[in-house]
Design a protein around this motif. Structure first.
Motif, PDB file in Angstrom:
ATOM      1  N   ASP A  26     -13.148 -10.402   7.129  1.00  0.00           N
ATOM      2  CA  ASP A  26     -14.443 -10.207   7.472  1.00  0.00           C
ATOM      3  C   ASP A  26     -15.097 -11.400   8.033  1.00  0.00           C
ATOM      4  OD1 ASP A  26     -15.342 -11.421   5.314  1.00  0.00           O
ATOM      5  OD2 ASP A  26     -16.201  -9.624   4.398  1.00  0.00           O
ATOM      6  N   LYS A  27     -16.425 -11.266   8.351  1.00  0.00           N
ATOM      7  CA  LYS A  27     -16.850 -12.363   9.275  1.00  0.00           C
ATOM      8  C   LYS A  27     -17.060 -13.687   7.972  1.00  0.00           C
ATOM      9  CE  LYS A  27     -21.539 -10.825   9.173  1.00  0.00           C
ATOM     10  NZ  LYS A  27     -21.601  -9.674   8.174  1.00  0.00           N
ATOM     11  N   ASN A  28     -17.131 -13.482   6.969  1.00  0.00           N
ATOM     12  CA  ASN A  28     -17.011 -14.379   5.599  1.00  0.00           C
ATOM     13  C   ASN A  28     -15.688 -14.598   5.180  1.00  0.00           C
ATOM     14  OD1 ASN A  28     -19.857 -14.142   5.690  1.00  0.00           O
ATOM     15  ND2 ASN A  28     -19.718 -12.405   4.497  1.00  0.00           N
ATOM     16  N   LYS A  29     -14.661 -14.581   6.102  1.00  0.00           N
ATOM     17  CA  LYS A  29     -13.457 -14.827   5.751  1.00  0.00           C
ATOM     18  C   LYS A  29     -12.945 -14.314   4.351  1.00  0.00           C
ATOM     19  CE  LYS A  29     -12.491 -18.013   8.920  1.00  0.00           C
ATOM     20  NZ  LYS A  29     -11.297 -18.655   9.580  1.00  0.00           N
ATOM     21  N   LYS A  30     -13.381 -13.015   4.192  1.00  0.00           N
ATOM     22  CA  LYS A  30     -12.906 -12.451   3.019  1.00  0.00           C
ATOM     23  C   LYS A  30     -11.847 -11.393   3.233  1.00  0.00           C
ATOM     24  CE  LYS A  30     -14.952  -8.977   0.146  1.00  0.00           C
ATOM     25  NZ  LYS A  30     -16.153  -8.579  -0.545  1.00  0.00           N
ATOM     26  N   ILE A  31     -10.960 -11.458   2.402  1.00  0.00           N
ATOM     27  CA  ILE A  31      -9.750 -10.458   2.794  1.00  0.00           C
ATOM     28  C   ILE A  31     -10.225  -9.153   2.396  1.00  0.00           C
ATOM     29  CG2 ILE A  31      -7.494  -9.872   2.388  1.00  0.00           C
ATOM     30  CD1 ILE A  31      -6.961 -12.800   1.533  1.00  0.00           C
ATOM     31  N   THR A  32     -10.580  -8.258   3.279  1.00  0.00           N
ATOM     32  CA  THR A  32     -10.895  -6.551   3.175  1.00  0.00           C
ATOM     33  C   THR A  32      -9.821  -5.667   2.883  1.00  0.00           C
ATOM     34  OG1 THR A  32     -11.392  -6.289   5.576  1.00  0.00           O
ATOM     35  CG2 THR A  32     -13.193  -7.296   4.015  1.00  0.00           C
ATOM     36  N   SER A  64       6.818  -8.968  -6.319  1.00  0.00           N
ATOM     37  CA  SER A  64       5.806 -10.005  -6.065  1.00  0.00           C
ATOM     38  C   SER A  64       4.872  -9.642  -4.799  1.00  0.00           C
ATOM     39  CB  SER A  64       6.797 -11.356  -5.717  1.00  0.00           C
ATOM     40  OG  SER A  64       5.807 -12.537  -5.450  1.00  0.00           O
ATOM     41  N   ALA A  65       5.383  -9.140  -3.794  1.00  0.00           N
ATOM     42  CA  ALA A  65       4.511  -8.807  -2.535  1.00  0.00           C
ATOM     43  C   ALA A  65       3.575  -7.784  -3.021  1.00  0.00           C
ATOM     44  CB  ALA A  65       5.297  -8.235  -1.300  1.00  0.00           C
ATOM     45  N   SER A  66       3.754  -6.769  -3.937  1.00  0.00           N
ATOM     46  CA  SER A  66       3.041  -5.979  -4.108  1.00  0.00           C
ATOM     47  C   SER A  66       1.960  -6.378  -5.109  1.00  0.00           C
ATOM     48  CB  SER A  66       3.759  -4.814  -5.253  1.00  0.00           C
ATOM     49  OG  SER A  66       2.746  -3.841  -5.787  1.00  0.00           O
ATOM     50  N   MET A  67       2.174  -7.340  -6.083  1.00  0.00           N
ATOM     51  CA  MET A  67       1.161  -7.997  -6.942  1.00  0.00           C
ATOM     52  C   MET A  67       0.376  -8.892  -6.346  1.00  0.00           C
ATOM     53  SD  MET A  67       3.228  -8.228 -10.680  1.00  0.00           S
ATOM     54  CE  MET A  67       4.795  -9.469  -9.900  1.00  0.00           C
ATOM     55  N   MET A  68       0.902  -9.625  -5.400  1.00  0.00           N
ATOM     56  CA  MET A  68       0.120 -10.820  -4.344  1.00  0.00           C
ATOM     57  C   MET A  68      -1.002 -10.059  -3.707  1.00  0.00           C
ATOM     58  SD  MET A  68      -0.466 -11.922  -1.351  1.00  0.00           S
ATOM     59  CE  MET A  68       1.273 -11.497  -0.221  1.00  0.00           C
ATOM     60  N   THR A  69      -0.479  -9.041  -2.906  1.00  0.00           N
ATOM     61  CA  THR A  69      -1.625  -8.140  -2.375  1.00  0.00           C
ATOM     62  C   THR A  69      -2.484  -7.555  -3.154  1.00  0.00           C
ATOM     63  OG1 THR A  69      -0.259  -6.059  -2.386  1.00  0.00           O
ATOM     64  CG2 THR A  69       0.140  -7.465  -0.182  1.00  0.00           C
ATOM     65  N   LYS A 122      -6.496  -9.089  -2.620  1.00  0.00           N
ATOM     66  CA  LYS A 122      -7.550  -8.167  -1.957  1.00  0.00           C
ATOM     67  C   LYS A 122      -8.955  -8.252  -2.391  1.00  0.00           C
ATOM     68  CE  LYS A 122      -5.959  -3.843  -1.104  1.00  0.00           C
ATOM     69  NZ  LYS A 122      -5.995  -2.492  -1.133  1.00  0.00           N
ATOM     70  N   GLY A 123      -9.952  -8.483  -1.316  1.00  0.00           N
ATOM     71  CA  GLY A 123     -11.304  -8.793  -2.018  1.00  0.00           C
ATOM     72  C   GLY A 123     -11.605 -10.482  -2.293  1.00  0.00           C
ATOM     73  N   LYS A 124     -10.792 -11.185  -2.053  1.00  0.00           N
ATOM     74  CA  LYS A 124     -11.081 -12.590  -2.312  1.00  0.00           C
ATOM     75  C   LYS A 124     -11.221 -13.301  -1.061  1.00  0.00           C
ATOM     76  CE  LYS A 124      -9.427 -12.999  -6.888  1.00  0.00           C
ATOM     77  NZ  LYS A 124      -9.118 -11.529  -7.344  1.00  0.00           N
ATOM     78  N   SER A 125     -11.958 -14.381  -1.180  1.00  0.00           N
ATOM     79  CA  SER A 125     -12.057 -15.094   0.161  1.00  0.00           C
ATOM     80  C   SER A 125     -10.630 -16.124   0.246  1.00  0.00           C
ATOM     81  CB  SER A 125     -13.294 -16.380  -0.245  1.00  0.00           C
ATOM     82  OG  SER A 125     -12.651 -17.346  -1.122  1.00  0.00           O
ATOM     83  N   THR A 126     -10.634 -16.305   1.635  1.00  0.00           N
ATOM     84  CA  THR A 126      -9.302 -16.853   1.966  1.00  0.00           C
ATOM     85  C   THR A 126      -9.148 -18.290   1.244  1.00  0.00           C
ATOM     86  OG1 THR A 126      -9.981 -16.452   4.378  1.00  0.00           O
ATOM     87  CG2 THR A 126      -8.442 -18.205   4.215  1.00  0.00           C
ATOM     88  N   LYS A 127     -10.396 -18.985   0.860  1.00  0.00           N
ATOM     89  CA  LYS A 127     -10.104 -20.322   0.162  1.00  0.00           C
ATOM     90  C   LYS A 127      -9.700 -19.894  -1.418  1.00  0.00           C
ATOM     91  CE  LYS A 127     -12.717 -24.183  -1.385  1.00  0.00           C
ATOM     92  NZ  LYS A 127     -14.085 -24.431  -2.335  1.00  0.00           N
TER      93      LYS A 127
END
Lengths: 410, 153
Positions: free
Chosen positions: B52-58, B73-78, B82-87
């Motif tokens: 989103d515009k705040n660089k959050k993974i929606t 690993s892919a499943s757990m990573m996603t 999810k919901g975290k900022s890029t940083k």
């Protein structure tokens, strides 16, 4: 055959453990183990006679050159080449195949010409031709498989035409464990005046190979798959073609005369062996061939057949197993590629490794074949003559335990 | 001979995740996407996400083939990013990759990885580290662009 039974003592690695289990080495198609006798020959040479070859009048240089050339003679006899001057030492089958593509291939292939290979080739017998075809705007055609996993000879007859300049085929598949009718394909190629190149990396050392009987124009293989050291390879070529073939690399030992402006080439095969060769490796390769001869290729072939006859039907009987390539043991080399239903080959190989069973999981450098089979990878067990029925039983047990382990969670 | 030690790696949760991976498929109109490939085994994964515009993974999803470790690993990573900022996501990626290489991290840091921390034993199976890190590498690539590749080699 007693020689074969005691032969495991020549391979101390076979006594080691992996993850506290006895090693069951079933990755021979990738690399075979090296006997003590071969290691001793190389060590002794390094300790008593190490010297460069072909460029000296001193005693050491003469010994080194004589031993190096004796290996060439042993290779000649191993594959029944007409002359030892038809044998070029390379770093491996990959370099051998690249050498043909980028010298003679580069010289003879023109726009619109065809290069015909098979869909079961190893990348080392695909990419050099693919690159050559792209550079020259030639077309690269693939001979397809029959449903039973064997090469479709009828398709070979269709694909090879008067436009075909080069046909390159593996003698035995590193995935499907099938032996290809290269003698018949040679005939077809020659009817169309095409050059027949054979990749023998999975053939030599497993059954008798006679390049004259096959009427192969070129035959490539590697030392490390026939109990020799890594970094050694062979390219056999018919003399009339080697005479047409430009040098692959330029430098020392491959010249006749050099002036400020020009150079002329040494005799064949030196013309193709620029620079200091892997002489200790080549001397080790000679020792490996002597080792093979002592055991007898036919004995090796019989032993591998016995193992395949024993293990393949057992594998096929396990529920959930797919075997790629021919289903009949009599048509199989020691290379057996499988998949376990619903379990990724890498998970299988990790489980096998826990049990000491070393196999290869992946695409085996044959991605176009994998794509055609509709898979990304297989588990490959490859037997050699020093493997035993106990090794085969360990493989069967590993398959069953792995299925049980992963199926518990379904 | 048995497979007891294998349970260190293939914990129940990993096999459950591998058999029933979360966040599979493709995000429509993603803001970021990447393909990753492990040439040694042929695993191919495609990732998409929306920032989103705040660089959050929606939203984030993956598709493709792979072994149990790479699928889990892919499943757990996603799930964890999810919901975290890029940083924050990049920080998690760093913690995961350090963990996989056996570098020390505080328990507090490891907790941030959620379920993904069960892959801590991957370092005892060196041949499989790439299977676990492939999707985290994809995350870096997707969020930071392919420039980051060199760092991951």
């Amino acid at each position: 055959m007693n020689k074969i039974n005691n032969i495991r003592d020549e391979f101390p690695i076979l006594n080691r453990k992996i993850n506290n289990e006895p090693l069951v080495y079933l990755d021979n198609a990738a690399t075979s183990q090296i006997p003590i006798s071969v290691q001793n020959v190389m060590r002794e040479f390094e300790q008593t006679a190490r010297s460069n070859v072909h460029r000296s009048v001193d005693t050491l240089g003469n010994i080194a050159t004589a031993k190096y050339e004796e290996s060439r003679n042993l290779v000649k006899e191993l594959i029944n080449a007409p002359s030892q001057n038809d044998i070029i030492f390379t770093s491996g089958a990959t370099e051998s195949l690249n050498m043909i593509a980028f010298t003679l291939g580069n010289k003879i292939i023109e726009k619109g010409d065809e290069i015909v290979i098979t869909i079961m080739e190893h990348h080392s017998n695909i990419i050099p031709w693919q690159q050559l075809a792209r550079k020259k705007q030639a077309s690269l055609k693939y001979i397809e498989l029959c449903d039973n996993g064997e090469l479709d000879l009828a398709d070979a007859r269709t694909k090879i035409t008067d436009k075909t300049k080069i046909v390159a085929v593996t003698h035995a598949s590193n995935v499907l464990g099938v032996i290809n009718p290269v003698g018949e394909i040679s005939q077809i190629a020659h009817q169309h005046d095409a050059i027949m190149v054979v990749d023998g990396a999975q053939a030599v050392g497993h059954f008798p190979v006679d390049v004259q009987k096959l009427d192969a124009d070129f035959y490539a293989f590697s030392g490390h798959k026939i109990f020799g050291p890594t970094g050694t390879g062979i390219l056999y070529g018919k003399q009339k073609l080697l005479k047409k073939m430009p040098p692959y690399r330029f430098g020392g030992e491959m010249i006749a005369h050099v002036t400020r402006a020009n150079a002329t080439w040494a005799q064949i095969p030196q013309k193709f062996e620029a620079g200091t060769p892997n002489y200790t490796g080549v001397i080790g390769l000679g020792a490996a061939i002597e080792f093979l001869n002592q055991i007898g290729i036919k004995n090796i072939q019989v032993k591998e057949k016995e193992l395949v006859k024993y293990v393949l039907p057992k594998i096929e009987n396990i529920p959930g197993i797919t075997v790629y390539g021919p289903k009949e043991w009599a048509k199989h080399t020691g290379v057996i590629s499988i998949n376990l239903a619903g379990i990724h080959p890498h998970d299988v190989a990790t489980a096998f490794d826990e049990l000491g069973v070393e196999v290869r999981a992946g695409h085996h450098c044959a991605e176009p074949l994998m794509t055609d089979l509709g898979i990304t990878a297989t588990v490959r067990a490859s037997f050699d003559f020093y493997n035993t029925k106990a090794d085969a039983d360990a493989l069967i047990n590993a398959i069953k335990q792995t299925e049980d382990f992963f199926n518990e969670f379904r | 001979m048995n497979l007891d030690r294998l349970k260190l790696l293939y914990k129940d949760i990993i096999l459950e995740q591998a058999n029933n991976p979360q966040n599979t498929g493709r995000i429509r109109n993603p803001t970021n996407e990447t393909n990753v490939y492990n040439p040694s085994c042929g695993d191919k994964l495609h990732f998409t996400c929306t920032l989103d515009k705040n660089k959050k993974i929606t939203a984030i999803a993956f598709e493709g083939e792979g072994c149990s470790i790479s699928q889990a690993s892919a499943s757990m990573m996603t799930q964890v990013v999810k919901g975290k900022s890029t940083k924050q996501a990049i920080e998690l990626s760093k913690i995961f990759s350090d963990m996989a290489m056996g570098k020390k991290h505080s328990q507090e840091d490891l907790e941030k990885l959620g379920d993904a921390q069960v892959l801590i034993n991957i370092m005892q199976f060196p041949a499989r580290i790439k299977c676990a890190t492939l999707s985290w590498w994809a995350l870096d690539r997707m969020l930071l662009g392919e420039k980051r590749d060199k760092k991951n080699d």
